[in-house]
Design a protein around this motif. Structure first.
Motif, PDB file in Angstrom:
ATOM      1  N   VAL A  40       0.766  -1.166   0.213  1.00 17.44           N
ATOM      2  CA  VAL A  40      -0.175   0.128  -0.167  1.00 17.44           C
ATOM      3  C   VAL A  40       0.891   1.115   0.004  1.00 17.44           C
ATOM      4  CG1 VAL A  40      -1.988  -1.085   1.273  1.00 17.44           C
ATOM      5  CG2 VAL A  40      -0.076  -0.031   2.496  1.00 17.44           C
ATOM      6  N   ASP A  41       0.215   2.168  -0.459  1.00 18.68           N
ATOM      7  CA  ASP A  41       0.934   3.453  -0.389  1.00 18.68           C
ATOM      8  C   ASP A  41       0.048   4.611   0.478  1.00 18.68           C
ATOM      9  OD1 ASP A  41       2.530   5.994  -1.096  1.00 18.68           O
ATOM     10  OD2 ASP A  41       1.283   6.277  -2.700  1.00 18.68           O
ATOM     11  N   ALA A  42       0.770   5.084   1.353  1.00 16.90           N
ATOM     12  CA  ALA A  42      -0.023   6.119   2.260  1.00 16.90           C
ATOM     13  C   ALA A  42       1.277   6.832   3.185  1.00 16.90           C
ATOM     14  CB  ALA A  42      -0.803   5.345   3.313  1.00 16.90           C
ATOM     15  N   ILE A  43       1.034   8.282   3.429  1.00 14.48           N
ATOM     16  CA  ILE A  43       1.879   8.881   4.038  1.00 14.48           C
ATOM     17  C   ILE A  43       1.481   8.885   5.569  1.00 14.48           C
ATOM     18  CG2 ILE A  43       2.951  11.238   4.205  1.00 14.48           C
ATOM     19  CD1 ILE A  43       3.725   9.811   1.501  1.00 14.48           C
ATOM     20  N   ARG A  44       0.627   9.326   5.735  1.00 15.56           N
ATOM     21  CA  ARG A  44       0.019   9.484   7.221  1.00 15.56           C
ATOM     22  C   ARG A  44      -1.427   8.768   7.440  1.00 15.56           C
ATOM     23  NH1 ARG A  44      -0.779  15.825   8.759  1.00 15.56           N
ATOM     24  NH2 ARG A  44      -1.850  14.343  10.502  1.00 15.56           N
ATOM     25  N   SER A  45      -1.892   8.179   6.487  1.00 17.68           N
ATOM     26  CA  SER A  45      -3.060   7.349   6.988  1.00 17.68           C
ATOM     27  C   SER A  45      -2.898   5.993   7.736  1.00 17.68           C
ATOM     28  CB  SER A  45      -3.737   6.908   5.543  1.00 17.68           C
ATOM     29  OG  SER A  45      -4.112   8.153   4.782  1.00 17.68           O
ATOM     30  N   SER A  46      -3.486   5.592   8.945  1.00 22.42           N
ATOM     31  CA  SER A  46      -3.390   4.637   9.583  1.00 22.42           C
ATOM     32  C   SER A  46      -2.194   4.134   9.920  1.00 22.42           C
ATOM     33  CB  SER A  46      -4.094   3.591   8.920  1.00 22.42           C
ATOM     34  OG  SER A  46      -3.489   3.000   7.925  1.00 22.42           O
ATOM     35  N   ASP A  51       8.083   3.061   1.976  1.00 27.51           N
ATOM     36  CA  ASP A  51       7.823   3.708   0.361  1.00 27.51           C
ATOM     37  C   ASP A  51       7.464   2.309  -0.362  1.00 27.51           C
ATOM     38  OD1 ASP A  51       8.017   5.387  -2.159  1.00 27.51           O
ATOM     39  OD2 ASP A  51       9.626   3.883  -2.257  1.00 27.51           O
ATOM     40  N   PRO A  52       6.391   2.413  -1.182  1.00 31.62           N
ATOM     41  CA  PRO A  52       5.980   0.972  -1.790  1.00 31.62           C
ATOM     42  C   PRO A  52       6.963   0.620  -2.818  1.00 31.62           C
ATOM     43  CG  PRO A  52       4.657   2.777  -2.383  1.00 31.62           C
ATOM     44  CD  PRO A  52       5.504   3.263  -1.134  1.00 31.62           C
ATOM     45  N   LEU A  53       7.463   1.434  -3.467  1.00 23.12           N
ATOM     46  CA  LEU A  53       8.383   1.145  -4.483  1.00 23.12           C
ATOM     47  C   LEU A  53       9.624   0.464  -4.187  1.00 23.12           C
ATOM     48  CD1 LEU A  53       7.736   3.872  -7.261  1.00 23.12           C
ATOM     49  CD2 LEU A  53       6.969   1.505  -7.428  1.00 23.12           C
ATOM     50  N   THR A  54      10.444   0.855  -2.997  1.00 28.18           N
ATOM     51  CA  THR A  54      11.435   0.710  -2.243  1.00 28.18           C
ATOM     52  C   THR A  54      11.178  -0.857  -1.819  1.00 28.18           C
ATOM     53  OG1 THR A  54      12.110   2.732  -1.908  1.00 28.18           O
ATOM     54  CG2 THR A  54      13.100   1.039  -0.548  1.00 28.18           C
ATOM     55  N   CYS A  55       9.927  -0.952  -1.233  1.00 29.23           N
ATOM     56  CA  CYS A  55       9.636  -2.459  -0.792  1.00 29.23           C
ATOM     57  C   CYS A  55       9.437  -3.157  -1.808  1.00 29.23           C
ATOM     58  CB  CYS A  55       8.118  -2.425   0.165  1.00 29.23           C
ATOM     59  SG  CYS A  55       8.272  -1.460   1.575  1.00 29.23           S
ATOM     60  N   LEU A  56       8.825  -2.961  -2.832  1.00 23.39           N
ATOM     61  CA  LEU A  56       8.795  -3.897  -4.117  1.00 23.39           C
ATOM     62  C   LEU A  56      10.360  -4.172  -4.723  1.00 23.39           C
ATOM     63  CD1 LEU A  56       5.314  -2.528  -5.534  1.00 23.39           C
ATOM     64  CD2 LEU A  56       5.966  -4.899  -4.227  1.00 23.39           C
ATOM     65  N   VAL A  62      14.426 -10.839  -3.555  1.00 22.85           N
ATOM     66  CA  VAL A  62      14.173 -12.159  -2.703  1.00 22.85           C
ATOM     67  C   VAL A  62      13.154 -13.158  -3.129  1.00 22.85           C
ATOM     68  CG1 VAL A  62      15.318 -10.981  -0.455  1.00 22.85           C
ATOM     69  CG2 VAL A  62      12.770 -11.043  -0.982  1.00 22.85           C
ATOM     70  N   THR A  63      12.453 -12.847  -4.262  1.00 25.52           N
ATOM     71  CA  THR A  63      11.464 -13.570  -5.038  1.00 25.52           C
ATOM     72  C   THR A  63      12.088 -13.878  -6.283  1.00 25.52           C
ATOM     73  OG1 THR A  63       9.995 -12.006  -5.652  1.00 25.52           O
ATOM     74  CG2 THR A  63       9.685 -13.081  -3.389  1.00 25.52           C
ATOM     75  N   SER A  64      11.158 -14.565  -7.000  1.00 23.40           N
ATOM     76  CA  SER A  64      11.433 -15.003  -8.380  1.00 23.40           C
ATOM     77  C   SER A  64      10.358 -15.370  -9.443  1.00 23.40           C
ATOM     78  CB  SER A  64      12.334 -16.191  -8.478  1.00 23.40           C
ATOM     79  OG  SER A  64      11.896 -17.254  -8.196  1.00 23.40           O
ATOM     80  N   ARG A  65       8.929 -15.450  -8.874  1.00 20.60           N
ATOM     81  CA  ARG A  65       8.060 -15.848  -9.415  1.00 20.60           C
ATOM     82  C   ARG A  65       6.969 -14.916  -9.057  1.00 20.60           C
ATOM     83  NH1 ARG A  65       3.619 -17.898  -7.866  1.00 20.60           N
ATOM     84  NH2 ARG A  65       4.553 -18.490  -5.698  1.00 20.60           N
ATOM     85  N   VAL A  66       6.545 -14.492  -8.028  1.00 14.67           N
ATOM     86  CA  VAL A  66       5.141 -13.687  -7.554  1.00 14.67           C
ATOM     87  C   VAL A  66       5.239 -12.359  -8.306  1.00 14.67           C
ATOM     88  CG1 VAL A  66       4.688 -14.698  -5.476  1.00 14.67           C
ATOM     89  CG2 VAL A  66       6.346 -12.845  -5.528  1.00 14.67           C
ATOM     90  N   GLU A  67       4.244 -11.863  -8.775  1.00 15.08           N
ATOM     91  CA  GLU A  67       3.985 -10.577  -9.300  1.00 15.08           C
ATOM     92  C   GLU A  67       4.143  -9.676  -8.299  1.00 15.08           C
ATOM     93  OE1 GLU A  67       0.021 -11.077 -11.217  1.00 15.08           O
ATOM     94  OE2 GLU A  67       1.038 -10.972 -13.241  1.00 15.08           O
ATOM     95  N   LEU A  68       4.487  -8.429  -8.138  1.00 14.67           N
ATOM     96  CA  LEU A  68       4.711  -7.237  -7.404  1.00 14.67           C
ATOM     97  C   LEU A  68       4.118  -6.150  -7.675  1.00 14.67           C
ATOM     98  CD1 LEU A  68       8.461  -8.312  -7.231  1.00 14.67           C
ATOM     99  CD2 LEU A  68       6.934  -8.903  -5.363  1.00 14.67           C
ATOM    100  N   GLY A  69       3.148  -5.762  -6.773  1.00 21.96           N
ATOM    101  CA  GLY A  69       2.320  -4.210  -7.238  1.00 21.96           C
ATOM    102  C   GLY A  69       2.151  -3.514  -6.188  1.00 21.96           C
ATOM    103  N   THR A  70       1.886  -2.124  -6.589  1.00 25.79           N
ATOM    104  CA  THR A  70       1.578  -1.126  -5.666  1.00 25.79           C
ATOM    105  C   THR A  70       0.005  -1.204  -5.724  1.00 25.79           C
ATOM    106  OG1 THR A  70       1.505   0.452  -7.552  1.00 25.79           O
ATOM    107  CG2 THR A  70       3.648   0.334  -6.005  1.00 25.79           C
ATOM    108  N   ARG A  97       7.713  -8.607 -13.504  1.00 24.35           N
ATOM    109  CA  ARG A  97       6.712  -8.828 -12.486  1.00 24.35           C
ATOM    110  C   ARG A  97       6.084  -7.698 -11.872  1.00 24.35           C
ATOM    111  NH1 ARG A  97       9.418 -11.942  -8.044  1.00 24.35           N
ATOM    112  NH2 ARG A  97      11.150 -10.680  -8.751  1.00 24.35           N
ATOM    113  N   LEU A  98       6.565  -6.386 -12.056  1.00 27.26           N
ATOM    114  CA  LEU A  98       6.378  -5.082 -11.385  1.00 27.26           C
ATOM    115  C   LEU A  98       4.711  -4.994 -12.138  1.00 27.26           C
ATOM    116  CD1 LEU A  98       6.594  -2.844  -9.229  1.00 27.26           C
ATOM    117  CD2 LEU A  98       7.511  -1.501 -11.373  1.00 27.26           C
ATOM    118  N   ILE A  99       3.763  -4.529 -11.322  1.00 22.47           N
ATOM    119  CA  ILE A  99       2.492  -4.106 -11.613  1.00 22.47           C
ATOM    120  C   ILE A  99       2.375  -2.824 -11.157  1.00 22.47           C
ATOM    121  CG2 ILE A  99       0.070  -4.340 -11.783  1.00 22.47           C
ATOM    122  CD1 ILE A  99       0.669  -7.407 -11.403  1.00 22.47           C
ATOM    123  N   LEU A 100       1.889  -1.687 -11.701  1.00 21.91           N
ATOM    124  CA  LEU A 100       1.704  -0.284 -11.012  1.00 21.91           C
ATOM    125  C   LEU A 100       0.347  -0.121 -11.102  1.00 21.91           C
ATOM    126  CD1 LEU A 100       3.750   2.012 -10.191  1.00 21.91           C
ATOM    127  CD2 LEU A 100       3.284   3.096 -12.392  1.00 21.91           C
ATOM    128  N   GLY A 101      -0.236  -0.207  -9.721  1.00 19.38           N
ATOM    129  CA  GLY A 101      -1.619   0.084  -9.320  1.00 19.38           C
ATOM    130  C   GLY A 101      -1.665   1.449  -9.003  1.00 19.38           C
TER     131      GLY A 101
END
Length: 177
Positions: A40-46, A51-56, A62-70, A97-101
């Motif tokens: 998820v992407d949020a600055i102050r919410s909950s 940062d989502p792009l850094t996390c992805l 560390v992964t090789s198969r799963v899709e990775l998305g925001t 594998r990157l998907i930009l939601g």
């Protein structure tokens, strides 16, 4: 019909005050068969979020198969040139594998905390996506040209997150993935 299962990974990860470890969780998700991992992407919410792009990018190493998305990257909170470069960087680590939601954003708090207009978020989304797509296709925007992989058109699949805007629901179906 093929059914796929995805996991939204909260950041930071805590359980009873103990950090679980982002890389441990994304590896586990891939190992047990999830098809995608979303951040998820949020600055102050909950509470605080990473940062989502850094996390992805980390998840991509560390992964090789799963899709990775925001889910859902608030485009209007960022400068589109800087965001285009960060997406290019994330793609270096995630590959295809990157998907930009993406979306306009739904939290006025996030916009106000950055000194941005919540009311202009849909315009910022439209402008931001246009600038990013131009840069990813090798075009120059305001004196900036990004070096894309192999000098070719670049850009991850873009999914539009929208729940009350008929205009964006229509655009999502006609122009995006």
């Amino acid at each position: 019909i093929q059914v796929k299962f995805g996991l939204t990974v909260p950041t930071p990860l805590h359980e009873s005050g103990k950090e679980l470890g982002f890389t441990k969780l994304v590896r586990l998700a891939e190992d047990i068969g999830f098809d995608s991992i979303w951040v998820v992407d949020a600055i102050r919410s909950s509470g605080p979020h990473l940062d989502p792009l850094t996390c992805l990018s980390v998840a991509g190493t560390v992964t090789s198969r799963v899709e990775l998305g925001t889910a859902v990257l608030q485009v209007g909170l960022r400068n589109p040139v800087e965001l285009a470069q960060r997406v290019l960087t994330a793609t270096t680590f995630c590959g295809e594998r990157l998907i930009l939601g993406v979306g306009a954003g739904s939290s006025a708090m996030d916009f106000h905390s950055l000194g941005l207009s919540f009311e202009q978020r849909f315009t910022a989304l439209s402008t931001g996506l246009s600038v990013m797509r131009q840069l990813w296709s090798g075009q120059e925007v305001d004196g900036v040209r990004l070096l894309t992989p192999n000098g070719t058109d670049f850009g991850p699949p873009i999914l539009i997150g929208s729940w009350r805007s008929e205009h964006w629901i229509r655009r999502a179906a006609q122009e995006f993935n």
